[in-house]
Design an enzyme around this catalytic site. Structure first.
Site, PDB file in Angstrom:
ATOM      1  N   HIS A  86      62.553  81.381  46.819  1.00  0.00           N
ATOM      2  CA  HIS A  86      63.879  80.896  46.521  1.00  0.00           C
ATOM      3  C   HIS A  86      63.967  79.835  45.708  1.00  0.00           C
ATOM      4  O   HIS A  86      62.915  78.331  45.816  1.00  0.00           O
ATOM      5  CB  HIS A  86      64.648  80.268  47.476  1.00  0.00           C
ATOM      6  CG  HIS A  86      65.222  81.712  48.817  1.00  0.00           C
ATOM      7  ND1 HIS A  86      64.156  81.955  48.658  1.00  0.00           N
ATOM      8  CD2 HIS A  86      66.225  82.476  48.544  1.00  0.00           C
ATOM      9  CE1 HIS A  86      64.564  83.284  49.832  1.00  0.00           C
ATOM     10  NE2 HIS A  86      65.659  83.460  49.266  1.00  0.00           N
ATOM     11  N   ASP A  90      64.924  83.127  44.167  1.00  0.00           N
ATOM     12  CA  ASP A  90      66.785  83.095  43.422  1.00  0.00           C
ATOM     13  C   ASP A  90      67.521  82.225  44.477  1.00  0.00           C
ATOM     14  O   ASP A  90      67.318  81.253  44.135  1.00  0.00           O
ATOM     15  CB  ASP A  90      66.977  84.255  45.395  1.00  0.00           C
ATOM     16  CG  ASP A  90      66.897  85.928  45.567  1.00  0.00           C
ATOM     17  OD1 ASP A  90      65.745  85.992  44.326  1.00  0.00           O
ATOM     18  OD2 ASP A  90      66.738  86.455  45.883  1.00  0.00           O
TER      19      ASP A  90
END
Length: 394
Positions: A286, A143
């Protein structure tokens, strides 16, 4: 002297006179002969004409002989050329026959191989590689990117493992990292939509704002990478009735949360994944932290060694879901045990957004970067996009 002798003398004198007369006549003829045989001008021209005629005949005969020889040589040459062409044609025909036989053999091999493919429908070609539907699959997702200094390292590791991943990117960051996004698309990774500016309060906004967030992100990604996302991920994973009614593309959550945003420790991230995944899981990481890139150098090869195939979310949906997905439902995994995708039980977030925001803000202060944090507000993300993040980019 008797009469007999006298007669003989008379006869001899008569013979002598006769010879004398003949000699005199011969002498006159002899004197006249040189004049009679003296060559005249006309006789010299005749000899020259005769000589030229003889030379003409000899030259004509020579030309005829040369012509005959040339004709013979030409005939021999033509015969030689014909023979060479015949031999060449023979070899060419033989080569064509061999090529046709090779083609027939290849066709036969393909035909013989075709039944094997039909007999093994579990082997499929997807995204430039082969997948075995009988072997476990996991979708690794990242992400809050793009962020080239981390994302390129992750893609390097994926390339070494032969795996693909899904990168849920924030729209307002796309223009900064065009090369990285283009690489994602060219190497077969999936680019997902994580909204335009990662507004953590998006679920409380009206339908028009929600639609603008995801449509704008789609447009930015398409403008840069030439692809349009097929899957969405909500900021912080926060859903709402308005979101469910507004967004029509599949909403993707996760089943394995590494909390890499909080620990920012490579070994902690490794420990959260290795030994804790199963077929059909969706792993959340992430794209903002070097510790995550370092952890992937261990996680991704280890998953492959354990027999997992690293696939995109869309591939997981295609090969693990038994039917079309429902609008507005967030899917956490696609475990094959039930044959159906598993949906999140509620619209509540599965991460503590406040803790994530605080942790990423601290990370930005320590690194001197202004990466857009997961769970940041629209204003905060705008500030992040104008910050000094590029000084750490590779």
């Amino acid at each position: 002297m008797d009469e007999h002798q006298q007669g003989r003398q008379d006869r001899e004198r008569a013979a002598g006179n006769s010879r004398l007369i003949e000699d005199r006549q011969a002498g006159r003829n002899t004197a006249a002969r040189p004049q009679a045989h003296r060559p005249s001008r006309n006789s010299g021209n005749g000899r020259r004409t005769a000589h030229r005629h003889r030379r003409y005949k000899r030259g004509k005969a020579l030309y005829i002989a040369l012509g005959i020889r040339a004709a013979f040589a030409l005939i021999v040459l033509l015969l030689a050329v014909g023979a060479i062409r015949g031999i060449t044609g023979m070899f060419r025909h033989h080569g064509q026959q061999q090529a046709e036989e090779s083609t027939e053999e290849a066709s036969s091999a393909e035909e013989s191989a075709a039944p094997e493919e039909t007999q093994n429908p579990n082997i499929v070609t997807s995204n430039g590689r082969q997948l075995d539907l009988t072997k476990p699959m996991v979708a690794v997702t990242f992400d809050d990117g793009p962020y080239a200094s981390v994302g390129n390292q992750i893609m390097d590791t994926l390339a070494q493992c032969g795996g693909k991943a899904t990168f849920f990117v924030v729209g307002n960051r796309a223009e900064k990292y065009t090369d990285e996004l283009k690489r994602m698309a060219s190497e077969g990774h999936e680019i997902g939509n994580h909204s335009y500016d990662h507004d953590e309060k998006l679920s409380k906004k009206d339908a028009k704002t929600i639609a603008w967030e995801f449509n704008s992100c789609d447009e930015e990604i398409n403008k840069v990478a030439g692809v349009t996302p097929a899957v969405y991920r909500l900021p912080g994973g926060i859903n709402s009735d308005t979101v469910r009614k507004t967004l029509t593309k599949p909403l993707i959550s996760w089943s394995v949360d590494t909390e890499d945003w909080k620990t920012r420790n490579a070994q902690a991230t490794v420990n959260a994944v290795v030994g804790h995944v199963r077929d059909g899981d969706i792993i959340l990481m992430h794209e903002l932290y070097q510790s995550t890139a370092d952890a992937c150098k261990t996680i991704l090869p280890e998953l492959v060694n354990e027999g997992y195939q690293l696939v995109t979310v869309s591939e997981l949906i295609q090969y693990r879901s038994s039917g079309p997905l429902e609008q507005g439902v967030q899917y956490t995994d696609f475990h094959p045990k039930s044959g159906d995708a598993q949906a999140a039980s509620s619209g509540t977030p599965t991460v503590d957004v406040d803790q994530e925001t605080a942790g990423l803000a601290a990370s930005a202060e320590e690194s001197g970067s202004a990466a857009a944090p997961s769970g940041s507000s629209a204003a905060g993300s705008s500030a992040a996009s104008s910050g000094g993040e590029d000084n750490t980019e590779n």
